[in-house]
Design a protein around this motif. Structure first.
Motif, PDB file in Angstrom:
ATOM      1  N   ILE A  56       0.856  -1.187   0.000  1.00  0.00           N
ATOM      2  CA  ILE A  56       0.000   0.000   0.000  1.00  0.00           C
ATOM      3  C   ILE A  56       0.893   1.238   0.000  1.00  0.00           C
ATOM      4  CG2 ILE A  56      -1.750   1.312   1.258  1.00  0.00           C
ATOM      5  CD1 ILE A  56      -2.669  -1.354   2.495  1.00  0.00           C
ATOM      6  N   TYR A  57       0.599   2.172  -0.893  1.00  0.00           N
ATOM      7  CA  TYR A  57       1.341   3.426  -0.995  1.00  0.00           C
ATOM      8  C   TYR A  57       0.387   4.594  -0.773  1.00  0.00           C
ATOM      9  CZ  TYR A  57       5.284   0.894  -3.011  1.00  0.00           C
ATOM     10  OH  TYR A  57       6.336   0.039  -3.212  1.00  0.00           O
ATOM     11  N   GLY A  58       0.937   5.710  -0.349  1.00  0.00           N
ATOM     12  CA  GLY A  58       0.135   6.910  -0.164  1.00  0.00           C
ATOM     13  C   GLY A  58       0.963   8.169  -0.269  1.00  0.00           C
ATOM     14  N   THR A  59       0.285   9.284  -0.530  1.00  0.00           N
ATOM     15  CA  THR A  59       0.952  10.584  -0.506  1.00  0.00           C
ATOM     16  C   THR A  59       0.870  11.114   0.918  1.00  0.00           C
ATOM     17  OG1 THR A  59      -1.104  11.648  -1.207  1.00  0.00           O
ATOM     18  CG2 THR A  59       0.505  11.137  -2.928  1.00  0.00           C
ATOM     19  N   ALA A  60       1.976  11.666   1.395  1.00  0.00           N
ATOM     20  CA  ALA A  60       2.038  12.060   2.793  1.00  0.00           C
ATOM     21  C   ALA A  60       2.773  13.382   2.977  1.00  0.00           C
ATOM     22  CB  ALA A  60       2.739  10.969   3.606  1.00  0.00           C
ATOM     23  N   TYR A  61       2.596  13.935   4.171  1.00  0.00           N
ATOM     24  CA  TYR A  61       3.300  15.164   4.545  1.00  0.00           C
ATOM     25  C   TYR A  61       3.689  15.082   6.013  1.00  0.00           C
ATOM     26  CZ  TYR A  61      -1.052  16.637   6.806  1.00  0.00           C
ATOM     27  OH  TYR A  61      -2.156  16.713   7.616  1.00  0.00           O
ATOM     28  N   ASN A  62       4.640  15.920   6.406  1.00  0.00           N
ATOM     29  CA  ASN A  62       5.079  15.990   7.794  1.00  0.00           C
ATOM     30  C   ASN A  62       4.186  16.966   8.538  1.00  0.00           C
ATOM     31  OD1 ASN A  62       6.460  16.715  10.228  1.00  0.00           O
ATOM     32  ND2 ASN A  62       8.343  15.897   9.344  1.00  0.00           N
ATOM     33  N   LEU A  63       3.561  16.509   9.611  1.00  0.00           N
ATOM     34  CA  LEU A  63       2.655  17.343  10.396  1.00  0.00           C
ATOM     35  C   LEU A  63       3.352  18.568  10.982  1.00  0.00           C
ATOM     36  CD1 LEU A  63       0.797  14.456  12.222  1.00  0.00           C
ATOM     37  CD2 LEU A  63      -0.231  16.027  10.574  1.00  0.00           C
ATOM     38  N   MET A  64       4.669  18.529  11.115  1.00  0.00           N
ATOM     39  CA  MET A  64       5.417  19.638  11.701  1.00  0.00           C
ATOM     40  C   MET A  64       5.734  20.735  10.678  1.00  0.00           C
ATOM     41  SD  MET A  64       5.457  18.626  14.793  1.00  0.00           S
ATOM     42  CE  MET A  64       6.570  19.731  15.596  1.00  0.00           C
ATOM     43  N   ASP A  65       5.624  20.431   9.384  1.00  0.00           N
ATOM     44  CA  ASP A  65       5.896  21.438   8.356  1.00  0.00           C
ATOM     45  C   ASP A  65       4.788  22.488   8.346  1.00  0.00           C
ATOM     46  OD1 ASP A  65       8.215  20.187   7.596  1.00  0.00           O
ATOM     47  OD2 ASP A  65       7.347  19.226   5.829  1.00  0.00           O
ATOM     48  N   LYS A  66       5.174  23.748   8.166  1.00  0.00           N
ATOM     49  CA  LYS A  66       4.193  24.828   8.109  1.00  0.00           C
ATOM     50  C   LYS A  66       3.492  24.825   6.752  1.00  0.00           C
ATOM     51  CE  LYS A  66       6.780  27.570  11.311  1.00  0.00           C
ATOM     52  NZ  LYS A  66       6.819  28.785  12.002  1.00  0.00           N
ATOM     53  N   SER A  67       2.319  25.391   6.708  1.00  0.00           N
ATOM     54  CA  SER A  67       1.538  25.459   5.472  1.00  0.00           C
ATOM     55  C   SER A  67       2.367  26.086   4.356  1.00  0.00           C
ATOM     56  CB  SER A  67       0.272  26.285   5.714  1.00  0.00           C
ATOM     57  OG  SER A  67      -0.492  26.363   4.540  1.00  0.00           O
ATOM     58  N   GLY A  68       2.391  25.405   3.212  1.00  0.00           N
ATOM     59  CA  GLY A  68       3.128  25.910   2.055  1.00  0.00           C
ATOM     60  C   GLY A  68       4.626  25.667   2.105  1.00  0.00           C
ATOM     61  N   MET A  69       5.101  24.960   3.127  1.00  0.00           N
ATOM     62  CA  MET A  69       6.534  24.715   3.291  1.00  0.00           C
ATOM     63  C   MET A  69       6.814  23.212   3.321  1.00  0.00           C
ATOM     64  SD  MET A  69       7.627  27.847   3.561  1.00  0.00           S
ATOM     65  CE  MET A  69       9.284  27.699   4.152  1.00  0.00           C
ATOM     66  N   GLY A  70       8.020  22.823   2.957  1.00  0.00           N
ATOM     67  CA  GLY A  70       8.463  21.430   3.050  1.00  0.00           C
ATOM     68  C   GLY A  70       7.502  20.459   2.399  1.00  0.00           C
ATOM     69  N   THR A  71       7.153  19.407   3.128  1.00  0.00           N
ATOM     70  CA  THR A  71       6.274  18.377   2.576  1.00  0.00           C
ATOM     71  C   THR A  71       4.822  18.842   2.484  1.00  0.00           C
ATOM     72  OG1 THR A  71       5.973  17.370   4.760  1.00  0.00           O
ATOM     73  CG2 THR A  71       7.729  16.470   3.367  1.00  0.00           C
ATOM     74  N   GLN A  72       4.488  19.958   3.149  1.00  0.00           N
ATOM     75  CA  GLN A  72       3.144  20.551   2.974  1.00  0.00           C
ATOM     76  C   GLN A  72       3.020  21.095   1.547  1.00  0.00           C
ATOM     77  OE1 GLN A  72       0.408  20.884   4.907  1.00  0.00           O
ATOM     78  NE2 GLN A  72       1.094  20.410   6.960  1.00  0.00           N
ATOM     79  N   ALA A  73       4.129  21.611   1.005  1.00  0.00           N
ATOM     80  CA  ALA A  73       4.125  22.147  -0.359  1.00  0.00           C
ATOM     81  C   ALA A  73       4.389  21.064  -1.398  1.00  0.00           C
ATOM     82  CB  ALA A  73       5.201  23.249  -0.489  1.00  0.00           C
ATOM     83  N   MET A  74       5.184  20.068  -1.032  1.00  0.00           N
ATOM     84  CA  MET A  74       5.554  18.993  -1.961  1.00  0.00           C
ATOM     85  C   MET A  74       5.448  17.678  -1.206  1.00  0.00           C
ATOM     86  SD  MET A  74       7.021  18.271  -5.130  1.00  0.00           S
ATOM     87  CE  MET A  74       7.692  19.830  -5.611  1.00  0.00           C
ATOM     88  N   ASN A  75       4.292  17.016  -1.331  1.00  0.00           N
ATOM     89  CA  ASN A  75       4.073  15.745  -0.637  1.00  0.00           C
ATOM     90  C   ASN A  75       5.074  14.699  -1.086  1.00  0.00           C
ATOM     91  OD1 ASN A  75       0.451  16.013  -0.813  1.00  0.00           O
ATOM     92  ND2 ASN A  75       1.846  16.999   0.568  1.00  0.00           N
ATOM     93  N   VAL A  76       5.241  13.678  -0.254  1.00  0.00           N
ATOM     94  CA  VAL A  76       6.134  12.579  -0.574  1.00  0.00           C
ATOM     95  C   VAL A  76       5.325  11.288  -0.710  1.00  0.00           C
ATOM     96  CG1 VAL A  76       8.152  13.600   0.526  1.00  0.00           C
ATOM     97  CG2 VAL A  76       6.638  12.185   1.883  1.00  0.00           C
ATOM     98  N   LEU A  77       5.843  10.345  -1.472  1.00  0.00           N
ATOM     99  CA  LEU A  77       5.206   9.042  -1.637  1.00  0.00           C
ATOM    100  C   LEU A  77       5.789   8.102  -0.589  1.00  0.00           C
ATOM    101  CD1 LEU A  77       3.308   7.284  -3.393  1.00  0.00           C
ATOM    102  CD2 LEU A  77       5.328   6.657  -4.722  1.00  0.00           C
ATOM    103  N   ILE A  78       4.928   7.454   0.179  1.00  0.00           N
ATOM    104  CA  ILE A  78       5.401   6.523   1.205  1.00  0.00           C
ATOM    105  C   ILE A  78       4.757   5.151   0.998  1.00  0.00           C
ATOM    106  CG2 ILE A  78       5.823   8.347   2.895  1.00  0.00           C
ATOM    107  CD1 ILE A  78       3.221   7.393   4.327  1.00  0.00           C
ATOM    108  N   LYS A  79       5.426   4.141   1.529  1.00  0.00           N
ATOM    109  CA  LYS A  79       4.876   2.789   1.545  1.00  0.00           C
ATOM    110  C   LYS A  79       4.405   2.521   2.968  1.00  0.00           C
ATOM    111  CE  LYS A  79       5.861  -2.003   0.380  1.00  0.00           C
ATOM    112  NZ  LYS A  79       6.851  -2.949  -0.144  1.00  0.00           N
ATOM    113  N   LEU A  80       3.143   2.108   3.090  1.00  0.00           N
ATOM    114  CA  LEU A  80       2.577   1.851   4.416  1.00  0.00           C
ATOM    115  C   LEU A  80       2.838   0.418   4.839  1.00  0.00           C
ATOM    116  CD1 LEU A  80      -0.777   3.674   3.783  1.00  0.00           C
ATOM    117  CD2 LEU A  80       1.072   4.465   5.213  1.00  0.00           C
TER     118      LEU A  80
END
Length: 80
Positions: A56-80
């Motif tokens: 199973i794969y999904g698009t994810a972000y880091n909850l600690m990133d601010k809006s529009g920054m880091g993974t909030q701006a560019m999600n990453v693909l993860i394997k669950l």
């Protein structure tokens, strides 16, 4: 919340808080079992998909990133 079936007939969900669950839809009411929480402060940002090999794969972000920054701006693909 994102949902996906897998070839073995199971149904999985993941959410914006980082929880990953298995859903048993054949019981009434449907049973939800928390499998775990994504590590490294990650959470699902959109869809998850179950593949033929059971992964199973999904698009994810880091909850600690601010809006529009880091993974909030560019999600990453993860394997669950």
């Amino acid at each position: 919340m994102a949902l996906t079936p897998t070839p073995d007939g199971k149904l999985y969900s993941a959410d914006f808080s980082g929880y990953f669950c298995e859903i048993a839809p054949k019981v009434n009411p449907p049973a939800v079992t928390v499998i775990g929480k994504l590590d490294q402060n990650m959470a699902i940002s959109g869809d998850i998909v179950g593949l033929g090999d059971g992964s199973i794969y999904g698009t994810a972000y880091n909850l600690m990133d601010k809006s529009g920054m880091g993974t909030q701006a560019m999600n990453v693909l993860i394997k669950l």
